[in-house]
Design a protein around this motif. Structure first.
Motif, PDB file in Angstrom:
ATOM      1  N   LYS A  57     -20.183  -2.219  -1.798  1.00 50.94           N
ATOM      2  CA  LYS A  57     -19.068  -2.547  -0.926  1.00 50.94           C
ATOM      3  C   LYS A  57     -17.894  -1.614  -1.170  1.00 50.94           C
ATOM      4  O   LYS A  57     -17.156  -1.290  -0.261  1.00 50.94           O
ATOM      5  CB  LYS A  57     -18.632  -3.991  -1.196  1.00 50.94           C
ATOM      6  CG  LYS A  57     -17.690  -4.543  -0.147  1.00 50.94           C
ATOM      7  CD  LYS A  57     -16.289  -4.725  -0.632  1.00 50.94           C
ATOM      8  CE  LYS A  57     -15.343  -5.055   0.491  1.00 50.94           C
ATOM      9  NZ  LYS A  57     -13.977  -5.129   0.075  1.00 50.94           N
ATOM     10  N   ASP A 116     -14.639  -5.528  -5.761  1.00 50.58           N
ATOM     11  CA  ASP A 116     -13.776  -4.470  -5.241  1.00 50.58           C
ATOM     12  C   ASP A 116     -12.440  -4.590  -5.944  1.00 50.58           C
ATOM     13  O   ASP A 116     -12.336  -5.289  -6.962  1.00 50.58           O
ATOM     14  CB  ASP A 116     -13.657  -4.536  -3.707  1.00 50.58           C
ATOM     15  CG  ASP A 116     -12.883  -5.768  -3.222  1.00 50.58           C
ATOM     16  OD1 ASP A 116     -12.403  -6.542  -4.074  1.00 50.58           O
ATOM     17  OD2 ASP A 116     -12.781  -5.945  -1.999  1.00 50.58           O
ATOM     18  N   GLY A 117     -11.443  -3.906  -5.413  1.00 53.51           N
ATOM     19  CA  GLY A 117     -10.143  -3.943  -6.056  1.00 53.51           C
ATOM     20  C   GLY A 117      -9.598  -5.351  -6.231  1.00 53.51           C
ATOM     21  O   GLY A 117      -8.827  -5.623  -7.136  1.00 53.51           O
ATOM     22  N   SER A 118     -10.032  -6.276  -5.369  1.00 57.93           N
ATOM     23  CA  SER A 118      -9.430  -7.607  -5.399  1.00 57.93           C
ATOM     24  C   SER A 118     -10.172  -8.621  -6.265  1.00 57.93           C
ATOM     25  O   SER A 118      -9.687  -9.718  -6.463  1.00 57.93           O
ATOM     26  CB  SER A 118      -9.278  -8.145  -3.969  1.00 57.93           C
ATOM     27  OG  SER A 118     -10.535  -8.344  -3.377  1.00 57.93           O
ATOM     28  N   GLU A 167      -3.006  -6.227  -2.481  1.00 62.31           N
ATOM     29  CA  GLU A 167      -2.416  -4.928  -2.780  1.00 62.31           C
ATOM     30  C   GLU A 167      -3.365  -4.142  -3.673  1.00 62.31           C
ATOM     31  O   GLU A 167      -2.991  -3.175  -4.292  1.00 62.31           O
ATOM     32  CB  GLU A 167      -1.034  -5.094  -3.428  1.00 62.31           C
ATOM     33  CG  GLU A 167      -1.034  -6.097  -4.537  1.00 62.31           C
ATOM     34  CD  GLU A 167       0.364  -6.436  -5.015  1.00 62.31           C
ATOM     35  OE1 GLU A 167       1.327  -6.079  -4.319  1.00 62.31           O
ATOM     36  OE2 GLU A 167       0.493  -7.033  -6.085  1.00 62.31           O
ATOM     37  N   LYS A 168      -4.617  -4.640  -3.732  1.00 60.10           N
ATOM     38  CA  LYS A 168      -5.572  -4.010  -4.639  1.00 60.10           C
ATOM     39  C   LYS A 168      -6.641  -3.203  -3.914  1.00 60.10           C
ATOM     40  O   LYS A 168      -7.307  -2.388  -4.507  1.00 60.10           O
ATOM     41  CB  LYS A 168      -6.271  -5.102  -5.467  1.00 60.10           C
ATOM     42  CG  LYS A 168      -5.346  -5.874  -6.375  1.00 60.10           C
ATOM     43  CD  LYS A 168      -5.068  -5.055  -7.611  1.00 60.10           C
ATOM     44  CE  LYS A 168      -3.960  -5.616  -8.476  1.00 60.10           C
ATOM     45  NZ  LYS A 168      -4.250  -6.950  -8.959  1.00 60.10           N
ATOM     46  N   CYS A 169      -6.844  -3.474  -2.648  1.00 60.29           N
ATOM     47  CA  CYS A 169      -7.898  -2.807  -1.904  1.00 60.29           C
ATOM     48  C   CYS A 169      -7.279  -2.215  -0.643  1.00 60.29           C
ATOM     49  O   CYS A 169      -6.625  -2.916   0.115  1.00 60.29           O
ATOM     50  CB  CYS A 169      -8.976  -3.831  -1.554  1.00 60.29           C
ATOM     51  SG  CYS A 169     -10.252  -3.247  -0.436  1.00 60.29           S
ATOM     52  N   ALA A 170      -7.454  -0.917  -0.457  1.00 63.43           N
ATOM     53  CA  ALA A 170      -6.788  -0.224   0.649  1.00 63.43           C
ATOM     54  C   ALA A 170      -7.270  -0.682   2.017  1.00 63.43           C
ATOM     55  O   ALA A 170      -6.557  -0.543   3.001  1.00 63.43           O
ATOM     56  CB  ALA A 170      -6.972   1.278   0.508  1.00 63.43           C
ATOM     57  N   VAL A 179      -8.616   4.808  -3.050  1.00 65.55           N
ATOM     58  CA  VAL A 179      -7.507   5.310  -2.237  1.00 65.55           C
ATOM     59  C   VAL A 179      -6.203   5.254  -3.040  1.00 65.55           C
ATOM     60  O   VAL A 179      -5.439   6.214  -3.099  1.00 65.55           O
ATOM     61  CB  VAL A 179      -7.360   4.478  -0.942  1.00 65.55           C
ATOM     62  CG1 VAL A 179      -6.181   4.960  -0.127  1.00 65.55           C
ATOM     63  CG2 VAL A 179      -8.641   4.529  -0.130  1.00 65.55           C
ATOM     64  N   PHE A 180      -5.976   4.127  -3.701  1.00 63.91           N
ATOM     65  CA  PHE A 180      -4.756   3.989  -4.488  1.00 63.91           C
ATOM     66  C   PHE A 180      -4.823   4.816  -5.770  1.00 63.91           C
ATOM     67  O   PHE A 180      -3.809   5.333  -6.235  1.00 63.91           O
ATOM     68  CB  PHE A 180      -4.483   2.518  -4.809  1.00 63.91           C
ATOM     69  CG  PHE A 180      -4.239   1.678  -3.577  1.00 63.91           C
ATOM     70  CD1 PHE A 180      -3.770   2.253  -2.410  1.00 63.91           C
ATOM     71  CD2 PHE A 180      -4.474   0.320  -3.588  1.00 63.91           C
ATOM     72  CE1 PHE A 180      -3.548   1.492  -1.270  1.00 63.91           C
ATOM     73  CE2 PHE A 180      -4.248  -0.459  -2.456  1.00 63.91           C
ATOM     74  CZ  PHE A 180      -3.783   0.124  -1.295  1.00 63.91           C
ATOM     75  N   THR A 207      -7.823   0.178  -9.180  1.00 65.43           N
ATOM     76  CA  THR A 207      -9.266   0.203  -9.008  1.00 65.43           C
ATOM     77  C   THR A 207      -9.614   0.943  -7.733  1.00 65.43           C
ATOM     78  O   THR A 207     -10.499   1.787  -7.700  1.00 65.43           O
ATOM     79  CB  THR A 207      -9.806  -1.235  -8.898  1.00 65.43           C
ATOM     80  OG1 THR A 207      -9.457  -1.912 -10.084  1.00 65.43           O
ATOM     81  CG2 THR A 207     -11.301  -1.235  -8.726  1.00 65.43           C
ATOM     82  N   CYS A 208      -8.926   0.606  -6.682  1.00 65.18           N
ATOM     83  CA  CYS A 208      -9.205   1.182  -5.372  1.00 65.18           C
ATOM     84  C   CYS A 208      -9.093   2.703  -5.414  1.00 65.18           C
ATOM     85  O   CYS A 208      -8.108   3.254  -5.897  1.00 65.18           O
ATOM     86  CB  CYS A 208      -8.216   0.636  -4.353  1.00 65.18           C
ATOM     87  SG  CYS A 208      -8.441   1.347  -2.730  1.00 65.18           S
ATOM     88  N   THR A 256      -4.799  -2.347   4.636  1.00 62.43           N
ATOM     89  CA  THR A 256      -3.402  -1.934   4.477  1.00 62.43           C
ATOM     90  C   THR A 256      -3.180  -0.677   5.315  1.00 62.43           C
ATOM     91  O   THR A 256      -4.130  -0.098   5.840  1.00 62.43           O
ATOM     92  CB  THR A 256      -3.045  -1.588   3.017  1.00 62.43           C
ATOM     93  OG1 THR A 256      -3.665  -0.343   2.682  1.00 62.43           O
ATOM     94  CG2 THR A 256      -3.519  -2.657   2.048  1.00 62.43           C
TER      95      THR A 256
END
Ligand code: SF4
Ligand code: SF4
Lengths: 262, 93, 292
Positions: C151, B9-11, A123-126, C194-195, C191-192, A129
């Motif tokens: 990335k 990245d976000g994860s 739920e952290k990287c678009a 988009v979000f 972080t993302c 999703t």
């Protein structure tokens, strides 16, 4: 005994009423900023659709990212438990459940008794999703609902290299400039997205009995791409794929109320 | 040189760090063979040293590509880490 | 796609050294850095900066490489044939078709940073259009350690661009305006990119000012690159290059988190890679002359 499940997601709030395992009604609304309100309003709409009043409902359970915002719920369940319970109600043979929503994706694995053995969440990287598809659709100038059907018209796809939704958007723009047909781009987008989700599936352990739920399950282009990537037929509830977590919560509410659960 | 290949990245953080000064002293480069996914390559860097690195096309996917290898051998015992006798390779996750 | 207001557009620039005459030079070299968003060309006369250009990369990288070189050469009386050695670098370096050699942007940044900021620089943070690099180098500008993240758009120029578009703030004003807040807000939590964008839309609805949202995003960007810096290890002196180096909102916040101030840039912060390429070209030209 009527019970309700309210699933408050980051983007959408869903409510469902059930009685003895039979679905009575369901409703969906954007979560917006005031999630408490969204939860209440969605629940109210589900009541109206079912033609019942709040007093007829014995028990309400909430789930999802905003589960604590549902002030009228008697209990909460995690979205993993709810997804497993709801999906297995519809597809008792499913052993893997992939839930792909607007702002998150999760894949879980269950044993024969419906117990969750393991799961993975993004739920952290678009990328991976529903937001990914939405962003790409915007770049392509195609409505989200049309993106899937469009992709099914294509006979080939190109590789989208970017692993990020934002960078993939620029890649799509270059593909448009390079005059790659729109349906081919649409298919490429779905394949890229399917690749992300299938690696989550592989992480929990691939099994043939796989159900796809969540809003993105409505997208036929994505489902086709995922089936191809995993080489497996997907179980999809075409009518209400995004309500299965709410269904799970409602079923668990009934069980707990009946004293079957501690 | 310590080369950090991978991404954040976000994860989370996914980096494979390689101490290339050690690579130049290593004649067999056993990591190349050891990697089950064949994502490690030999190349001549900008200072004309023969070193190894993660293939450019793979750098942004290592979280997935290395998954099987890492879960088979355990996080700290991936094939590349075990193969390198000079302890030149480290993972961040 | 409608090309509406282009808030992300930054100024292209070029410069020529008025005090230098190329006709007196022994070695004239060219470095061309083709990035995903911007391309630069640097011409050195005996290792001294003679001219440079900095422009947007178009859809065709080979054309962009040539355009950048031509713009730097324009009005100098020099042509590509007068140049003794040419080095291509950057993400699109293979497309610098006229180059004699390609060198990675990591090595070029270290080398260029060494000249631009002086030999005391040990850590260079390069925040580009679509990537973020941390490079540690020695006193001769040789790479000791590096990390590159290309990335994820978070922490790159693209992330900031998304916000300029959302908020309708020209990119050159983002930094200044983000500092016009009475109290520093919490950073944007996603972080993302988009979000983070959806989060920002929510914050605007909740009544946050544009400045406050910018502050929250510049802070999130700063936090993010600092975490990359920490992976490699920050050693002084510290310098920031690339497009975001011009954004005081991000730079000042990085300095505050690290408790270190970045060296003052003497030239356009975007030319470090091309500068390094031209320096490598000089060394290679001299080597070629020696070996015949
Ligand atoms: S972890 Fe395994 S798959 Fe990944 S680079 Fe090392 S050896 Fe190869
Ligand atoms: S990679 Fe792209 S999509 Fe993923 S977190 Fe980063 S900005 Fe978001």
């Amino acid at each position: 005994m009527i019970t309700a499940g309210v699933d408050v997601g980051n983007m959408f709030t869903k409510a469902l009423l059930q009685e003895g395992g039979r679905v009575l009604s369901y409703a969906i609304l954007a979560s917006g900023l005031d999630r408490k309100r969204a939860a209440r309003e969605t629940f109210r709409q589900a009541l109206i659709k079912a033609g019942v009043t709040e007093d007829d409902v014995c028990n309400v359970f909430s789930t999802g990212a905003g589960q604590d915002e549902v002030d009228f719920a008697a209990g909460t369940v995690t979205d993993i438990t709810a997804a497993a319970r709801g999906t297995l109600k519809i597809f008792p043979m499913a052993r893997i459940v992939a839930d792909v929503g607007a702002e998150g994706a999760k894949v879980l694995k269950t044993d024969d008794d419906g117990r969750v053995l393991g799961f993975t969440i993004n739920e952290k990287c678009a990328a991976g999703t529903g937001s990914f598809l939405e962003t790409m659709g915007r770049a392509l100038g195609v409505q989200l609902e049309e993106l899937g059907p469009l992709s099914l018209e294509a006979e080939r796809a190109v590789t989208i290299n970017a692993q990020c939704a934002v960078f993939a958007e620029s890649e799509v723009v270059s593909l448009i400039h390079a005059k790659v047909p729109r349906e081919v781009i649409a298919r490429s987008i779905h394949e890229a997205m399917a690749g992300r989700v299938s690696s989550m599936v592989r992480r929990v352990g691939l099994q043939k009995k796989l159900a796809l739920i969540g809003g993105v399950a409505r997208n036929k282009g994505f489902a086709a791409a995922l089936e191809k990537d995993l080489d497996a037929k997907l179980l999809i509830d075409d009518e209400k794929p995004e309500f299965l977590c709410a269904l799970g919560a409602a079923l668990l509410a009934a069980e707990r109320d009946a004293g079957q659960l501690p | 040189m310590i080369a950090h290949y991978g991404y954040k990245d976000g994860s989370g953080d996914f980096f494979i760090s390689i101490d290339t000064d050690k690579c130049t002293q290593c004649s067999d480069k056993p990591c190349l063979e050891a990697c089950p996914e064949k994502i490690i390559e030999l190349f001549t860097d900008d200072y004309d040293d023969e070193v190894v690195g993660i293939k450019a096309s793979e750098r942004n996917k290592i979280k997935y590509t290395c998954l099987t290898c890492k879960s088979t051998f355990g996080a700290g015992h991936a094939a590349c880490i075990e193969a390198c006798l000079l302890e030149a390779i480290e993972h961040s996750w | 796609m409608t090309e509406k207001n282009e808030f992300w557009r930054w100024e292209e620039s070029r410069w020529k050294n008025p005090d230098l005459d190329w006709e007196n030079a022994e070695v004239i070299t060219l470095g061309v850095d083709v990035g995903s968003v911007s391309s630069q060309a640097v011409i050195l006369c005996d290792g001294e900066l003679f001219a440079y250009s900095n422009m947007r990369t178009g859809y065709d990288s080979s054309e962009s490489a040539l355009n950048a070189a031509s713009w730097a050469l324009e009005g100098t009386g020099l042509t590509l044939d007068d140049i003794h050695f040419k080095v291509g670098t950057g993400y699109g370096r293979v497309n610098v078709t006229f180059a004699d050699r390609n060198i990675t942007e990591i090595a070029c940044h270290a080398r260029g940073g060494n000249l631009m900021y002086g030999p005391t620089v040990r850590t260079i943070l390069d925040m580009g259009g679509q990537d973020c690099k941390v490079i540690r180098c020695d006193e001769r500008g040789k790479v000791v350690s590096f990390l590159m993240n290309d990335k994820c758009a978070a922490g790159t120029g693209r992330g900031i661009e998304v916000f300029t578009d959302l908020l309708g703030v020209p990119i050159g004003e983002v930094g200044q305006r983000s500092l016009r807040v009475e109290m520093e807000p919490e950073p944007v939590s996603s972080t993302c990119v988009v979000f983070a964008k959806s989060e920002a839309i929510g914050l605007l609805h909740a009544g946050w000012s544009t400045e406050k949202v910018l502050a929250a995003y510049c802070l999130a960007t700063a936090n993010r690159v600092v975490s990359l810096l920490e992976r490699v290890g920050m050693v002084k002196d510290f310098a920031i290059t690339g497009g975001i180096a011009k954004n005081v909102g991000v730079v000042s916040r990085i300095e505050k988190i690290l408790g270190v101030s970045a060296l003052e840039p003497k030239y356009d912060t975007q030319i470090a890679g091309a500068m390094g390429a031209a320096l490598f070209a000089k060394a290679l030209a001299e080597k070629k002359a020696k070996t015949g």
